[in-house]
Structures are given as structure tokens and as C-alpha cells.
Design a protein around this motif. Structure first.
Motif, PDB file in Angstrom:
ATOM      1  N   VAL A  86       0.841  -1.198   0.000  1.00 31.08           N
ATOM      2  CA  VAL A  86       0.000   0.000   0.000  1.00 31.08           C
ATOM      3  C   VAL A  86       0.879   1.251   0.000  1.00 31.08           C
ATOM      4  CG1 VAL A  86      -1.779   1.283   1.243  1.00 31.08           C
ATOM      5  CG2 VAL A  86      -1.872  -1.209   1.176  1.00 31.08           C
ATOM      6  N   ASP A  87       1.974   1.192   0.750  1.00 29.38           N
ATOM      7  CA  ASP A  87       2.917   2.317   0.771  1.00 29.38           C
ATOM      8  C   ASP A  87       3.514   2.566  -0.611  1.00 29.38           C
ATOM      9  OD1 ASP A  87       2.469   2.656   3.440  1.00 29.38           O
ATOM     10  OD2 ASP A  87       4.385   1.853   4.117  1.00 29.38           O
ATOM     11  N   VAL A  88       3.881   1.501  -1.294  1.00 25.87           N
ATOM     12  CA  VAL A  88       4.459   1.640  -2.635  1.00 25.87           C
ATOM     13  C   VAL A  88       3.454   2.279  -3.586  1.00 25.87           C
ATOM     14  CG1 VAL A  88       5.295   0.378  -4.657  1.00 25.87           C
ATOM     15  CG2 VAL A  88       6.106  -0.256  -2.371  1.00 25.87           C
ATOM     16  N   LEU A  89       2.215   1.788  -3.571  1.00 20.64           N
ATOM     17  CA  LEU A  89       1.174   2.350  -4.428  1.00 20.64           C
ATOM     18  C   LEU A  89       0.947   3.813  -4.094  1.00 20.64           C
ATOM     19  CD1 LEU A  89      -1.111   2.180  -6.495  1.00 20.64           C
ATOM     20  CD2 LEU A  89      -2.592   1.301  -4.668  1.00 20.64           C
ATOM     21  N   GLY A  90       0.852   4.120  -2.802  1.00 19.84           N
ATOM     22  CA  GLY A  90       0.635   5.505  -2.396  1.00 19.84           C
ATOM     23  C   GLY A  90       1.764   6.415  -2.826  1.00 19.84           C
ATOM     24  N   HIS A  91       2.998   5.945  -2.671  1.00 17.75           N
ATOM     25  CA  HIS A  91       4.151   6.767  -3.058  1.00 17.75           C
ATOM     26  C   HIS A  91       4.137   7.043  -4.564  1.00 17.75           C
ATOM     27  CE1 HIS A  91       8.133   8.499  -2.790  1.00 17.75           C
ATOM     28  NE2 HIS A  91       8.549   7.703  -3.755  1.00 17.75           N
ATOM     29  N   LEU A  92       3.806   6.042  -5.361  1.00 12.25           N
ATOM     30  CA  LEU A  92       3.726   6.234  -6.808  1.00 12.25           C
ATOM     31  C   LEU A  92       2.669   7.279  -7.169  1.00 12.25           C
ATOM     32  CD1 LEU A  92       4.061   2.578  -8.153  1.00 12.25           C
ATOM     33  CD2 LEU A  92       5.745   4.431  -8.354  1.00 12.25           C
ATOM     34  N   LEU A  93       1.532   7.234  -6.487  1.00 13.01           N
ATOM     35  CA  LEU A  93       0.479   8.216  -6.749  1.00 13.01           C
ATOM     36  C   LEU A  93       0.940   9.622  -6.385  1.00 13.01           C
ATOM     37  CD1 LEU A  93      -2.740   6.347  -5.538  1.00 13.01           C
ATOM     38  CD2 LEU A  93      -1.988   6.749  -7.880  1.00 13.01           C
ATOM     39  N   VAL A  94       1.652   9.752  -5.266  1.00 13.48           N
ATOM     40  CA  VAL A  94       2.158  11.062  -4.856  1.00 13.48           C
ATOM     41  C   VAL A  94       3.117  11.608  -5.908  1.00 13.48           C
ATOM     42  CG1 VAL A  94       3.574  12.294  -3.172  1.00 13.48           C
ATOM     43  CG2 VAL A  94       1.851  10.674  -2.383  1.00 13.48           C
ATOM     44  N   VAL A  95       4.040  10.777  -6.366  1.00 15.10           N
ATOM     45  CA  VAL A  95       5.039  11.216  -7.346  1.00 15.10           C
ATOM     46  C   VAL A  95       4.372  11.583  -8.667  1.00 15.10           C
ATOM     47  CG1 VAL A  95       7.030  10.512  -8.720  1.00 15.10           C
ATOM     48  CG2 VAL A  95       6.918   9.919  -6.287  1.00 15.10           C
ATOM     49  N   VAL A  96       3.521  10.700  -9.178  1.00 23.30           N
ATOM     50  CA  VAL A  96       2.848  10.954 -10.459  1.00 23.30           C
ATOM     51  C   VAL A  96       1.955  12.186 -10.354  1.00 23.30           C
ATOM     52  CG1 VAL A  96       1.140  10.062 -12.093  1.00 23.30           C
ATOM     53  CG2 VAL A  96       2.944   8.557 -11.227  1.00 23.30           C
ATOM     54  N   GLY A  97       1.205  12.282  -9.263  1.00 26.62           N
ATOM     55  CA  GLY A  97       0.310  13.421  -9.091  1.00 26.62           C
ATOM     56  C   GLY A  97       1.047  14.743  -9.007  1.00 26.62           C
ATOM     57  N   ALA A  98       2.145  14.761  -8.244  1.00 21.46           N
ATOM     58  CA  ALA A  98       2.918  15.998  -8.106  1.00 21.46           C
ATOM     59  C   ALA A  98       3.507  16.421  -9.445  1.00 21.46           C
ATOM     60  CB  ALA A  98       4.021  15.809  -7.066  1.00 21.46           C
ATOM     61  N   CYS A  99       4.063  15.473 -10.178  1.00 17.69           N
ATOM     62  CA  CYS A  99       4.640  15.786 -11.492  1.00 17.69           C
ATOM     63  C   CYS A  99       3.574  16.291 -12.462  1.00 17.69           C
ATOM     64  CB  CYS A  99       5.347  14.560 -12.066  1.00 17.69           C
ATOM     65  SG  CYS A  99       6.840  14.077 -11.178  1.00 17.69           S
ATOM     66  N   LEU A 100       2.427  15.614 -12.499  1.00 17.03           N
ATOM     67  CA  LEU A 100       1.348  16.031 -13.394  1.00 17.03           C
ATOM     68  C   LEU A 100       0.854  17.429 -13.047  1.00 17.03           C
ATOM     69  CD1 LEU A 100      -0.826  15.532 -15.554  1.00 17.03           C
ATOM     70  CD2 LEU A 100      -2.203  14.397 -13.790  1.00 17.03           C
ATOM     71  N   ALA A 101       0.652  17.695 -11.759  1.00 22.25           N
ATOM     72  CA  ALA A 101       0.103  18.986 -11.345  1.00 22.25           C
ATOM     73  C   ALA A 101       1.046  20.133 -11.654  1.00 22.25           C
ATOM     74  CB  ALA A 101      -0.231  18.954  -9.853  1.00 22.25           C
ATOM     75  N   ILE A 102       2.329  19.975 -11.335  1.00 20.53           N
ATOM     76  CA  ILE A 102       3.255  21.094 -11.529  1.00 20.53           C
ATOM     77  C   ILE A 102       3.561  21.305 -13.010  1.00 20.53           C
ATOM     78  CG2 ILE A 102       5.451  19.853 -11.336  1.00 20.53           C
ATOM     79  CD1 ILE A 102       4.556  23.256  -9.747  1.00 20.53           C
ATOM     80  N   LEU A 103       3.665  20.220 -13.788  1.00 21.15           N
ATOM     81  CA  LEU A 103       3.890  20.369 -15.221  1.00 21.15           C
ATOM     82  C   LEU A 103       2.687  21.010 -15.907  1.00 21.15           C
ATOM     83  CD1 LEU A 103       5.691  16.996 -16.062  1.00 21.15           C
ATOM     84  CD2 LEU A 103       6.697  19.288 -16.024  1.00 21.15           C
ATOM     85  N   SER A 104       1.479  20.633 -15.487  1.00 22.77           N
ATOM     86  CA  SER A 104       0.267  21.229 -16.063  1.00 22.77           C
ATOM     87  C   SER A 104       0.161  22.701 -15.696  1.00 22.77           C
ATOM     88  CB  SER A 104      -0.967  20.468 -15.574  1.00 22.77           C
ATOM     89  OG  SER A 104      -0.932  19.119 -15.981  1.00 22.77           O
ATOM     90  N   GLN A 105       0.515  23.025 -14.462  1.00 24.17           N
ATOM     91  CA  GLN A 105       0.500  24.425 -14.038  1.00 24.17           C
ATOM     92  C   GLN A 105       1.452  25.253 -14.889  1.00 24.17           C
ATOM     93  OE1 GLN A 105       1.474  24.980  -9.912  1.00 24.17           O
ATOM     94  NE2 GLN A 105       1.451  27.205 -10.041  1.00 24.17           N
ATOM     95  N   ARG A 106       2.660  24.743 -15.100  1.00 24.12           N
ATOM     96  CA  ARG A 106       3.642  25.472 -15.915  1.00 24.12           C
ATOM     97  C   ARG A 106       3.170  25.573 -17.367  1.00 24.12           C
ATOM     98  NH1 ARG A 106       5.765  28.936 -17.613  1.00 24.12           N
ATOM     99  NH2 ARG A 106       7.975  29.483 -17.776  1.00 24.12           N
ATOM    100  N   TYR A 107       2.490  24.537 -17.845  1.00 23.98           N
ATOM    101  CA  TYR A 107       2.034  24.521 -19.238  1.00 23.98           C
ATOM    102  C   TYR A 107       0.985  25.601 -19.479  1.00 23.98           C
ATOM    103  CZ  TYR A 107       1.141  22.462 -23.819  1.00 23.98           C
ATOM    104  OH  TYR A 107       1.054  22.255 -25.168  1.00 23.98           O
ATOM    105  N   MET A 108       0.232  25.979 -18.450  1.00 23.44           N
ATOM    106  CA  MET A 108      -0.795  27.004 -18.620  1.00 23.44           C
ATOM    107  C   MET A 108      -0.181  28.366 -18.925  1.00 23.44           C
ATOM    108  SD  MET A 108      -3.894  26.324 -15.934  1.00 23.44           S
ATOM    109  CE  MET A 108      -4.876  27.611 -16.738  1.00 23.44           C
ATOM    110  N   GLY A 109       1.035  28.606 -18.461  1.00 19.04           N
ATOM    111  CA  GLY A 109       1.710  29.866 -18.759  1.00 19.04           C
ATOM    112  C   GLY A 109       0.892  31.079 -18.348  1.00 19.04           C
ATOM    113  N   ALA A 110       0.646  31.977 -19.296  1.00 18.22           N
ATOM    114  CA  ALA A 110      -0.047  33.231 -19.004  1.00 18.22           C
ATOM    115  C   ALA A 110      -1.501  33.038 -18.608  1.00 18.22           C
ATOM    116  CB  ALA A 110       0.039  34.162 -20.215  1.00 18.22           C
TER     117      ALA A 110
END
Length: 209
Positions: A86-110
Motif C-alpha cells: 500500500v505504501d508503494v502504491l501511495g508513493h507512486l500516486l504522490v510522485v505521479v500526481g505531483a509531477c502532473l500537477a506542476i507540469l500542467s500548471q507550468r504549461y498554462m503559462g499566461a
């Protein structure tokens, strides 16, 4: 906390810091404030408060848990979900979610905003991650919180996750109404092409508020 729990917590903290830093960078690049919760016709105080509570709790609660332990004795979620896989699954979700969120935020730009207000919106972003989700930042944030809950299961962490999910649902509906009024048919066309959370569509979606 175990090594996996510490790594997941630190990843969540890094995301929160990155979210704030990226917002400041995008605001400076655009030459205008990006915080819109207090503006516009829509009342956004409730989701804004829920977001603050969820993010502050995600940073503070694991520290409290480490220093003083879980105040809820015999926490049923802690017992039911505690385990290495469960820890492994949770950690993967945290990593994937953080990467997706910050990359999407940067992609929005202006077009990046925190909240929504008439006359304060940028052009529609419908490529990159926004070609498969109208709200990839929110999807990423949800994955971070669900992952952190799996790594550090407890009633309190579960409540924080629920608070975030409610905030996301409320805010998305508010933003959709503002975007429909401000951007009109181009945004409605985008709604018909791309699903709210994940995926594209071949049949039109109702765009009524």
C-alpha cells in the motif's frame, strides 16, 4: 515514519512549495496577480478555505503524527491500510500526481489563475495535458492527496483528502460557469472535446451550469 512514508511526505511538501513558487513565477511573467478567489461574481470563499485547510493539513499533520502519534486510538484506517505494498502504491500516486500537477500548471503559462473571475482569464489552453483533461492540475493534486492517505492512513488524513476533493469539485463547477460566460462558444466546444477529469469524448457534454 518509515523511509517510504518520509519520501512521500517530502514529495508532497516539495509539491506545495513548487505550486506556490510557480504561481509567483507565472504572476511575474504575466505582470499581474493570479489570485482570484476574492474577485468576480462567483462566491469562492468556501472552496478557497477548504483548499487552505487541506494543504496546510497535508504539511502539518504528518509532523504531528510523528511527534505525538495518532490521537485517535485504534484508528481503523491505520490498521486496515498499513502495509508495504500500500505504501508503494501511495508513493507512486504522490510522485505521479505531483509531477502532473506542476507540469500542467507550468504549461498554462499566461493563463494560470488561482480561482476564476470575469475579465481576468487568459486564453483557453487545450493542448498538452489539457488535451486529455480539462483539469489536469486538480487531477494531479487529487492523486497527491490520495497517495499520501495510502502511505499515512488515518481518519484525519482521510478527512483532509475528502476536504480537498470537495474543494476541487466545488471550484471546478464555479470555474466552468465563469469560463462559459467569459469565453463563450470556444470553451463550450472544448468541453465537448475533452472530459472534465480524464479522456476525450465523441458525444457532446451538456454545458448547462
Amino acid at each position: 515514519m518509515s523511509g517510504m512514508e518520509i519520501a512521500s511526505y517530502l514529495m508532497a511538501v516539495v509539491y506545495v512549495i513548487s505550486f506556490l513558487a510557480m504561481s509567483a513565477i507565472l504572476a511575474r511573467e504575466a505582470g499581474r496577480p493570479v489570485w482570484l478567489f476574492g474577485k468576480g461574481l462567483e462566491k469562492q470563499a468556501l472552496p478557497a478555505t477548504l483548499f487552505r485547510l487541506a494543504f496546510a493539513g497535508a504539511v502539518i499533520w504528518p509532523i504531528v503524527l510523528t511527534l505525538v502519534g495518532n490521537p485517535i486510538k485504534a484508528d481503523p484506517l491505520q490498521r486496515a491500510l498499513d502495509g508495504p505494498w500500500v505504501d508503494v502504491l501511495g508513493h507512486l500516486l504522490v510522485v505521479v500526481g505531483a509531477c502532473l500537477a506542476i507540469l500542467s500548471q507550468r504549461y498554462m503559462g499566461a493563463s494560470w489563475r488561482i480561482g476564476a473571475a470575469e475579465g481576468e482569464l487568459g486564453p483557453i489552453v487545450d493542448s498538452g495535458p489539457f488535451a486529455i483533461s480539462r483539469n489536469p492540475v486538480f487531477v494531479g493534486q487529487a492523486l497527491v492527496f490520495v497517495g499520501l492517505f495510502l502511505v499515512l492512513p488515518s481518519l484525519i488524513q482521510g478527512a483532509l483528502t475528502l476536504v480537498l476533493l470537495v474543494a476541487i469539485i466545488l471550484q471546478v463547477r464555479i470555474e466552468e460557469r465563469v469560463l462559459q460566460r467569459t469565453l463563450g462558444q470556444p470553451y463550450r466546444d472544448y468541453q465537448q472535446r475533452v472530459r472534465r477529469w480524464l479522456g476525450t469524448r465523441t458525444t457532446p457534454e451538456s454545458t448547462t451550469p
